[in-house]
Design an enzyme around this catalytic site. Structure first.
Site: not given
Ligand SMILES: *[C@@H]1O[C@H](CO)[C@@H](O)[C@H](O)[C@H]1NC(C)=O
Ligand SMILES: *[C@@H]1O[C@H](CO)[C@@H](O)[C@H](O)[C@H]1NC(C)=O
Ligand SMILES: *[C@@H]1O[C@H](CO)[C@@H](O)[C@H](O)[C@H]1NC(C)=O
Ligand SMILES: *[C@@H]1O[C@H](CO)[C@@H](O)[C@H](O)[C@H]1NC(C)=O
Ligand SMILES: *[C@@H]1O[C@H](CO)[C@@H](O)[C@H](O)[C@H]1NC(C)=O
Ligand SMILES: *[C@@H]1O[C@H](CO)[C@@H](O)[C@H](O)[C@H]1NC(C)=O
Ligand SMILES: *[C@@H]1O[C@H](CO)[C@@H](O)[C@H](O)[C@H]1NC(C)=O
Length: 496
Positions: A462, A172, A437
């Protein structure tokens, strides 16, 4: 300015209570990378502390603070590399020191493992509170410099021989940090695994909900049609009192709906709350994490509800889904009060619930990245009520009148200039993304640089490649993990 003052006046009157969101602006509570599922009980490593400068960019400022890190030396073999897991927009978890795919690589390559918590998150508090004056020290550039100083500090503390290769890992926002760290400090970091990192700063992140829709379509078109129909029904119900009361009951709202002029932001907040249920489920679909009470609610779970006509008309099915998610999160009612949310995000104390990262991440989005997940690309699906202005207003309402569109435009341009956005020129980095994602839209999914390839995994969410492997993993995910391991092996062999 005037809106700001009126709002301040309202804040004084608003009753207190928790309007804290489990999923806010594409960020899960406690950060976007969840904790790995552990296969057994461990004695987890203890907190360690590293002395760090408050301001890396002002040599006349000698103030320091203590930054938390974890270490696991159990896999280290003489001559092995050092692995560094980069902390992000949430509390760093010691669980990552014992399981997760990077630990599998650590076993394979005999690596010494560190994890550094990001400044201003978790227990890493550089300042006495989260006031605006203090948060000027919260930025990705300071965080990267923290990592650089940390690497040098650990090289000394552990007497790591010169020439030992450090490999960074991040998922991320830390996925972006991992790639940027390699780009900015190549003398300290030899390679990086960058998972689901949004490299392009963008104020209006319209693509987010476009990808959420695509992900829902992998179940069925009927699922998407129901969301659209339900939103239409909500629009109509909002227009009259009986409808408003019906919505309060169906969606278990904490307060009655008052669609009068002053409360339109509540309605935007309500729609955005409902839409973010989809975002949360899609962003983490079927991954192998264990930090969310909703992790067993998948796209199939919600679409099975949305397409089940026995439950009722579309709005009833949407309500059923909403209530399932609320129940899993342990929420008593759906709090859509805009003022309450803003009030919590304005709180500057460390012992407040928003200090788990919500306020800090909001600050970083308002001063560095944007990333506002707006409804405007799919207005019929998720409602037109949360355009980019709704989010910019929040920056202003939380941090003050200076935090407006002008600041944001300059901030986002600055970020893209400093790091290169999708033109980032780097080597020994692998960018890993999943097709469902939503964050992949801002990432490097199609690199043309053979020294920094992308792996685009069909059907995963993700940071999926970072969690511990499971038997249900699709073969393309397993392959991606193997390919990353192969690349790390290549980097460790050469001295680029
Ligand atoms: C998941 O997390 C909870 C709370 O931290 C813990 O009690 C539980 O044992 C964890 N389960 C697994 C499989 O790691
Ligand atoms: C490192 O991780 C392993 C589990 O993978 C654990 O058994 C060991 O205790 C950890 N070592 C340290 C020093 O924390
Ligand atoms: C998820 O797990 C919880 C706790 O194990 C359980 O009560 C719930 O029914 C499950 N939900 C779904 C949709 O499977
Ligand atoms: C549809 O919903 C009804 C009522 O909740 C339930 O009994 C039934 O099992 C559901 N059907 C499917 C196919 O999930
Ligand atoms: C901030 O949060 C703390 C802890 O929840 C609370 O005690 C304090 O009253 C809050 N401050 C304001 C101004 O609301
Ligand atoms: C990557 O680029 C190629 C050629 O331009 C294109 O065919 C392909 O669809 C792209 N892949 C993704 C995931 O966008
Ligand atoms: C991705 O997976 C889906 C479902 O398994 C499949 O229908 C689709 O063709 C795949 N796409 C690519 C580009 O491989």
């Amino acid at each position: 300015m005037q809106t700001f003052l009126i709002l301040l006046a309202l804040l004084g009157l608003a009753n207190t209570g928790i309007a804290w969101r489990h999923f806010l602006r594409g960020r899960a509570k406690h950060g976007n990378l969840g904790e790995p599922v552990l296969s057994k009980k461990y004695e987890l490593p203890n907190d360690q502390w590293f002395e760090q400068f408050l301001d890396h960019f002002n040599p006349t400022d000698a103030r320091t603070w203590q930054q938390r890190y974890f270490v696991n030396s159990s896999y280290f073999k003489k001559g092995g590399p050092v692995f560094l897991m980069i902390g992000g927009e949430g509390t760093a978890s010691a669980k990552w020191m014992v399981e997760g795919q990077w630990i599998e690589y650590a076993k394979q390559f005999g690596a010494l493992c560190f994890q550094l918590e990001h400044r201003f998150y978790g227990k890493s508090h550089p300042t006495s509170d989260l006031s605006i004056k203090n948060m000027v020290y919260l930025s990705s550039e300071q965080a990267l410099a923290d990592l650089a100083y940390f690497i040098e500090g650990m090289n000394r503390l552990y007497q790591i021989p010169a020439g030992t290769k450090w490999i960074a890992f991040g998922g991320s926002y830390p996925g972006s940090l991992a790639a940027w760290l390699r780009a900015k400090y190549p003398h300290l970091v030899h390679g990086a695994m960058s998972a689901s990192g949004p490299l392009l700063a963008q104020i209006d992140f319209q693509q987010y909900y476009v990808i959420v829709e695509k992900a829902l379509r992998t179940h069925s078109d009927a699922c998407v049609k129901t969301v659209e129909a339900a939103n239409n029904q909500i629009h109509i119900m909002l227009r009259h009192r009986i409808g408003q009361e019906g919505l309060k009951k169906k969606f278990n709202l904490c307060e009655p709906i008052d669609p009068g002029h002053t409360k339109t932001r509540d309605i935007a907040n309500l729609y955005e709350n409902l839409a973010s249920n989809f975002a949360d489920v899609v962003q983490y679909n079927k991954d192998n994490r264990n930090s969310s009470k909703t992790s067993n609610i998948t796209i199939d779970t919600i679409c099975d509800i949305l397409t089940n006509e026995t439950i009722g008309v579309p709005v009833d099915r949407l309500a059923e889904m909403n209530n399932l998610i609320m129940k899993a999160n342990g929420d008593k009612c759906l709090d859509f009060s805009y003022i309450k949310m803003i009030k919590e995000l304005r709180n500057v104390t460390w012992n407040n619930e928003a200090a788990e990262g919500g306020r800090q991440w909001m600050y970083q989005t308002c001063t560095e990245f944007g990333f506002f997940q707006t409804s405007t690309a799919r207005p019929n699906l998720f409602s037109e009520t949360f355009p980019v202005e709704f989010f910019i207003q929040q920056c202003t309402d939380i941090f003050g009148p200076r935090y407006n569109i002008n600041l944001l435009e300059a901030a986002v341009e600055r970020t893209n200039t400093l790091y290169g956005a999708l033109q980032l020129d780097v080597s020994n980095v692998v960018f890993v993304h999943g097709s469902i994602d939503p964050w992949h839209a801002l990432g490097m999914i199609n690199s043309t640089n053979p020294q920094a390839p992308s792996i685009y995994i069909n059907g995963t969410a993700h940071c999926a490649n970072m969690y511990p492997p499971s038997k249900e993993d699709p073969p393309q995910l397993t392959q991606a993990r193997e390919e990353v391991g192969r690349l790390i092996g290549e980097w460790l062999k050469n001295s680029l």
